[in-house]
Design a protein around this motif. Structure first.
Motif, PDB file in Angstrom:
ATOM      1  N   PRO A   1      -0.865  14.618  18.732  1.00 40.84           N
ATOM      2  CA  PRO A   1      -0.826  13.557  19.757  1.00 40.84           C
ATOM      3  C   PRO A   1      -2.185  13.102  20.270  1.00 40.84           C
ATOM      4  O   PRO A   1      -2.428  11.897  20.430  1.00 40.84           O
ATOM      5  CB  PRO A   1       0.019  14.179  20.873  1.00 40.84           C
ATOM      6  CG  PRO A   1       0.935  15.112  20.148  1.00 40.84           C
ATOM      7  CD  PRO A   1       0.113  15.684  19.025  1.00 40.84           C
ATOM      8  N   ARG A   2      -3.101  14.034  20.540  1.00 39.54           N
ATOM      9  CA  ARG A   2      -4.416  13.614  21.052  1.00 39.54           C
ATOM     10  C   ARG A   2      -5.209  12.856  20.001  1.00 39.54           C
ATOM     11  O   ARG A   2      -5.950  11.914  20.322  1.00 39.54           O
ATOM     12  CB  ARG A   2      -5.193  14.837  21.531  1.00 39.54           C
ATOM     13  CG  ARG A   2      -4.683  15.418  22.850  1.00 39.54           C
ATOM     14  CD  ARG A   2      -5.354  16.721  23.184  1.00 39.54           C
ATOM     15  NE  ARG A   2      -5.027  17.753  22.201  1.00 39.54           N
ATOM     16  CZ  ARG A   2      -5.460  19.013  22.273  1.00 39.54           C
ATOM     17  NH1 ARG A   2      -6.251  19.380  23.263  1.00 39.54           N
ATOM     18  NH2 ARG A   2      -5.117  19.889  21.342  1.00 39.54           N
ATOM     19  N   LEU A   3      -5.039  13.254  18.739  1.00 42.03           N
ATOM     20  CA  LEU A   3      -5.698  12.519  17.657  1.00 42.03           C
ATOM     21  C   LEU A   3      -5.049  11.154  17.490  1.00 42.03           C
ATOM     22  O   LEU A   3      -5.741  10.135  17.324  1.00 42.03           O
ATOM     23  CB  LEU A   3      -5.607  13.311  16.345  1.00 42.03           C
ATOM     24  CG  LEU A   3      -6.192  12.636  15.100  1.00 42.03           C
ATOM     25  CD1 LEU A   3      -7.693  12.399  15.254  1.00 42.03           C
ATOM     26  CD2 LEU A   3      -5.934  13.485  13.850  1.00 42.03           C
ATOM     27  N   ALA A   4      -3.733  11.110  17.557  1.00 44.82           N
ATOM     28  CA  ALA A   4      -3.010   9.837  17.402  1.00 44.82           C
ATOM     29  C   ALA A   4      -3.426   8.838  18.466  1.00 44.82           C
ATOM     30  O   ALA A   4      -3.502   7.629  18.204  1.00 44.82           O
ATOM     31  CB  ALA A   4      -1.510  10.090  17.458  1.00 44.82           C
ATOM     32  N   ALA A   5      -3.706   9.315  19.678  1.00 50.28           N
ATOM     33  CA  ALA A   5      -4.075   8.424  20.788  1.00 50.28           C
ATOM     34  C   ALA A   5      -5.405   7.720  20.541  1.00 50.28           C
ATOM     35  O   ALA A   5      -5.692   6.675  21.154  1.00 50.28           O
ATOM     36  CB  ALA A   5      -4.145   9.219  22.086  1.00 50.28           C
ATOM     37  N   GLN A   6      -6.212   8.264  19.639  1.00 54.18           N
ATOM     38  CA  GLN A   6      -7.513   7.644  19.346  1.00 54.18           C
ATOM     39  C   GLN A   6      -7.400   6.488  18.362  1.00 54.18           C
ATOM     40  O   GLN A   6      -8.352   5.729  18.187  1.00 54.18           O
ATOM     41  CB  GLN A   6      -8.460   8.703  18.775  1.00 54.18           C
ATOM     42  CG  GLN A   6      -8.725   9.881  19.691  1.00 54.18           C
ATOM     43  CD  GLN A   6      -9.584  10.942  19.018  1.00 54.18           C
ATOM     44  OE1 GLN A   6     -10.464  10.623  18.201  1.00 54.18           O
ATOM     45  NE2 GLN A   6      -9.335  12.200  19.342  1.00 54.18           N
ATOM     46  N   TYR A   7      -6.246   6.364  17.705  1.00 57.59           N
ATOM     47  CA  TYR A   7      -6.090   5.354  16.657  1.00 57.59           C
ATOM     48  C   TYR A   7      -4.899   4.463  17.019  1.00 57.59           C
ATOM     49  O   TYR A   7      -3.746   4.834  16.830  1.00 57.59           O
ATOM     50  CB  TYR A   7      -5.907   6.027  15.296  1.00 57.59           C
ATOM     51  CG  TYR A   7      -7.131   6.816  14.888  1.00 57.59           C
ATOM     52  CD1 TYR A   7      -8.183   6.204  14.229  1.00 57.59           C
ATOM     53  CD2 TYR A   7      -7.247   8.167  15.233  1.00 57.59           C
ATOM     54  CE1 TYR A   7      -9.327   6.906  13.898  1.00 57.59           C
ATOM     55  CE2 TYR A   7      -8.381   8.886  14.898  1.00 57.59           C
ATOM     56  CZ  TYR A   7      -9.424   8.249  14.237  1.00 57.59           C
ATOM     57  OH  TYR A   7     -10.557   8.957  13.921  1.00 57.59           O
ATOM     58  N   THR A   8      -5.226   3.281  17.566  1.00 59.33           N
ATOM     59  CA  THR A   8      -4.195   2.403  18.110  1.00 59.33           C
ATOM     60  C   THR A   8      -4.103   1.060  17.394  1.00 59.33           C
ATOM     61  O   THR A   8      -3.379   0.174  17.840  1.00 59.33           O
ATOM     62  CB  THR A   8      -4.456   2.169  19.606  1.00 59.33           C
ATOM     63  OG1 THR A   8      -5.779   1.629  19.776  1.00 59.33           O
ATOM     64  CG2 THR A   8      -4.341   3.467  20.381  1.00 59.33           C
TER      65      THR A   8
ATOM     66  N   SER B   1     -10.804   4.493   8.153  1.00 59.05           N
ATOM     67  CA  SER B   1     -11.844   5.390   8.699  1.00 59.05           C
ATOM     68  C   SER B   1     -11.277   6.594   9.446  1.00 59.05           C
ATOM     69  O   SER B   1     -12.037   7.401   9.981  1.00 59.05           O
ATOM     70  CB  SER B   1     -12.802   4.618   9.618  1.00 59.05           C
ATOM     71  OG  SER B   1     -13.452   3.585   8.898  1.00 59.05           O
ATOM     72  N   ALA B   2      -9.963   6.740   9.504  1.00 62.26           N
ATOM     73  CA  ALA B   2      -9.362   7.871  10.211  1.00 62.26           C
ATOM     74  C   ALA B   2      -9.455   9.140   9.369  1.00 62.26           C
ATOM     75  O   ALA B   2      -9.409   9.077   8.139  1.00 62.26           O
ATOM     76  CB  ALA B   2      -7.897   7.568  10.532  1.00 62.26           C
ATOM     77  N   PRO B   3      -9.580  10.302   9.999  1.00 62.65           N
ATOM     78  CA  PRO B   3      -9.615  11.557   9.236  1.00 62.65           C
ATOM     79  C   PRO B   3      -8.255  11.802   8.579  1.00 62.65           C
ATOM     80  O   PRO B   3      -7.218  11.710   9.233  1.00 62.65           O
ATOM     81  CB  PRO B   3      -9.912  12.612  10.307  1.00 62.65           C
ATOM     82  CG  PRO B   3      -9.404  12.006  11.581  1.00 62.65           C
ATOM     83  CD  PRO B   3      -9.644  10.530  11.451  1.00 62.65           C
TER      84      PRO B   3
ATOM     85  N   ILE C   1       4.464  10.387  14.987  1.00 58.18           N
ATOM     86  CA  ILE C   1       4.614   9.588  13.764  1.00 58.18           C
ATOM     87  C   ILE C   1       3.816   8.300  13.924  1.00 58.18           C
ATOM     88  O   ILE C   1       4.043   7.533  14.861  1.00 58.18           O
ATOM     89  CB  ILE C   1       6.098   9.261  13.493  1.00 58.18           C
ATOM     90  CG1 ILE C   1       6.871  10.548  13.195  1.00 58.18           C
ATOM     91  CG2 ILE C   1       6.227   8.285  12.335  1.00 58.18           C
ATOM     92  CD1 ILE C   1       8.360  10.350  12.973  1.00 58.18           C
ATOM     93  N   LEU C   2       2.865   8.088  13.025  1.00 58.48           N
ATOM     94  CA  LEU C   2       2.033   6.883  13.070  1.00 58.48           C
ATOM     95  C   LEU C   2       2.665   5.718  12.336  1.00 58.48           C
ATOM     96  O   LEU C   2       2.531   4.562  12.742  1.00 58.48           O
ATOM     97  CB  LEU C   2       0.657   7.173  12.466  1.00 58.48           C
ATOM     98  CG  LEU C   2      -0.227   8.175  13.210  1.00 58.48           C
ATOM     99  CD1 LEU C   2      -1.538   8.353  12.455  1.00 58.48           C
ATOM    100  CD2 LEU C   2      -0.490   7.700  14.633  1.00 58.48           C
ATOM    101  N   GLY C   3       3.339   5.976  11.228  1.00 54.10           N
ATOM    102  CA  GLY C   3       3.933   4.913  10.425  1.00 54.10           C
ATOM    103  C   GLY C   3       4.447   5.478   9.117  1.00 54.10           C
ATOM    104  O   GLY C   3       4.361   6.677   8.864  1.00 54.10           O
ATOM    105  N   HIS C   4       4.996   4.604   8.301  1.00 53.50           N
ATOM    106  CA  HIS C   4       5.517   5.056   7.013  1.00 53.50           C
ATOM    107  C   HIS C   4       5.377   3.946   5.989  1.00 53.50           C
ATOM    108  O   HIS C   4       5.101   2.784   6.330  1.00 53.50           O
ATOM    109  CB  HIS C   4       6.992   5.463   7.141  1.00 53.50           C
ATOM    110  CG  HIS C   4       7.937   4.323   6.975  1.00 53.50           C
ATOM    111  ND1 HIS C   4       8.159   3.394   7.962  1.00 53.50           N
ATOM    112  CD2 HIS C   4       8.683   3.937   5.909  1.00 53.50           C
ATOM    113  CE1 HIS C   4       9.021   2.483   7.517  1.00 53.50           C
ATOM    114  NE2 HIS C   4       9.351   2.782   6.287  1.00 53.50           N
TER     115      HIS C   4
END
Length: 319
Positions: A175-182, A191-193, A259-262
């Motif tokens: 979740p904390r990592l997901a919050a950085q990529y919007t 560029s995301a890890p 979940i970011l996407g699929h």
């Protein structure tokens, strides 16, 4: 034809370290053992032992022969045990090799139906690289291989690949990592890890081509042959990771990730590989039937959608 009694004498001597000790264990004279091993060497046309004074040392060929003899007599012991078992207490044995690339959760779901048969099933599971598992299948050390691809071209194993199903892939992040990529999906991956499956995973090449087609350049921070290890690093926030969409909700709940996407343009496929063109083992039939009727037939709406529409995907699955 190989004389298995002579092979047993050779095996006993190699294990005992000397003809005298082996003769005591077998209740035979040293002369009998020596003569029988000599006949075996004559039949094979090779030397199995080097006689150095009173000592015997295995030749290189002898060491190879011993490794095969170990397997022969181990299988013989298993056969004897199986035949001596009482019919009423005997269970069906299913020996399964699971390819490293198959997620543990998928393997569990595929194998569970085999344990629900009216007749008891004894399940023996091995996990390894697909190539090594196919060798085990060819020599009938296992009955079935679960893999993320059919038998690779150029593999000298005459088996049959039975497709169990397929699904798209879903991307997850702590979740904390997901919050950085919007950013919008799938540009959020640029560029995301990213943690990706190892080179032997069938999904690896389609995934990289998908990135290239969309001009997305993630920062790859880890490659994993074992999907469970990849998920563990993903849960710790090391990077974004993928899993088959058929287990997306399970991965989200168990690992506490977002979940970011699929995408359905990259799919994971799953196969049961056997030596049978037509499946007859009752446990394997149960695995195949349940996979088609339930596991890959009841996918969530977002993992069945025919196209990737960024706005719709974001609304339906982002948490």
């Amino acid at each position: 034809m190989l004389n298995y009694k002579q092979l047993h004498y050779f095996w006993a001597v190699a294990k005992a370290g000397s003809i005298v000790r082996a003769s005591e264990r077998l209740h035979l004279t040293p002369q009998t053992l020596s003569g029988q091993i000599g006949l075996l060497e004559e039949t094979l046309g090779v030397a199995l032992f080097l006689r150095i004074g009173r000592r015997l040392e295995l030749t290189e060929t002898g060491r190879l022969a011993l490794s095969y003899a170990d397997e022969v007599f181990q299988i013989g012991n298993e056969l004897e045990e199986a035949l001596r078992s009482r019919p009423e207490s005997r269970s069906i044995q299913l020996r399964v090799g699971v390819d490293d690339a198959v997620p543990k959760s998928i393997a569990y779901r595929l194998l569970t139906p085999a344990m629900s048969l009216a007749e008891p099933v004894r399940l023996v599971c091995r996990e390894d690289k697909l190539v090594r598992l196919l060798v085990e299948l060819a020599i009938q050390r296992i009955d079935l291989v679960l893999a993320d691809q059919p038998i690779p071209a150029g593999t000298h194993v005459k088996g049959f690949s039975h497709k169990l199903g397929d699904c798209g892939i879903t991307f997850f992040a702590e979740p904390r990592l997901a919050a950085q990529y919007t950013d919008k999906w799938p540009l959020v991956l640029n560029s995301a890890p990213l943690l990706i499956p190892g080179k032997e995973a069938a999904v690896r090449i389609p995934l990289m081509r998908w990135f290239e087609a969309r001009q997305i350049r993630p920062h790859i921070v880890g490659e994993f042959d074992d999907s469970a290890l990849m998920q563990a690093f993903g849960q710790a926030g090391t990077g974004i990771f993928i899993a088959p969409s058929v287990i997306a909700e399970e991965v989200r709940r168990e690992h506490g990730v977002t979940i970011l996407g699929h995408t359905n343009e990259v799919t994971e496929q799953f196969y049961a590989i056997s030596m049978e063109r037509r499946l007859t083992h009752p446990a394997v039939v149960a695995i195949n039937d349940t996979a088609h009727r339930e596991l890959f037939a009841n996918l969530d709406t977002y993992s069945r959608s025919p196209a990737e529409t960024p706005t719709r995907v974001t609304r339906s699955i982002k948490r």
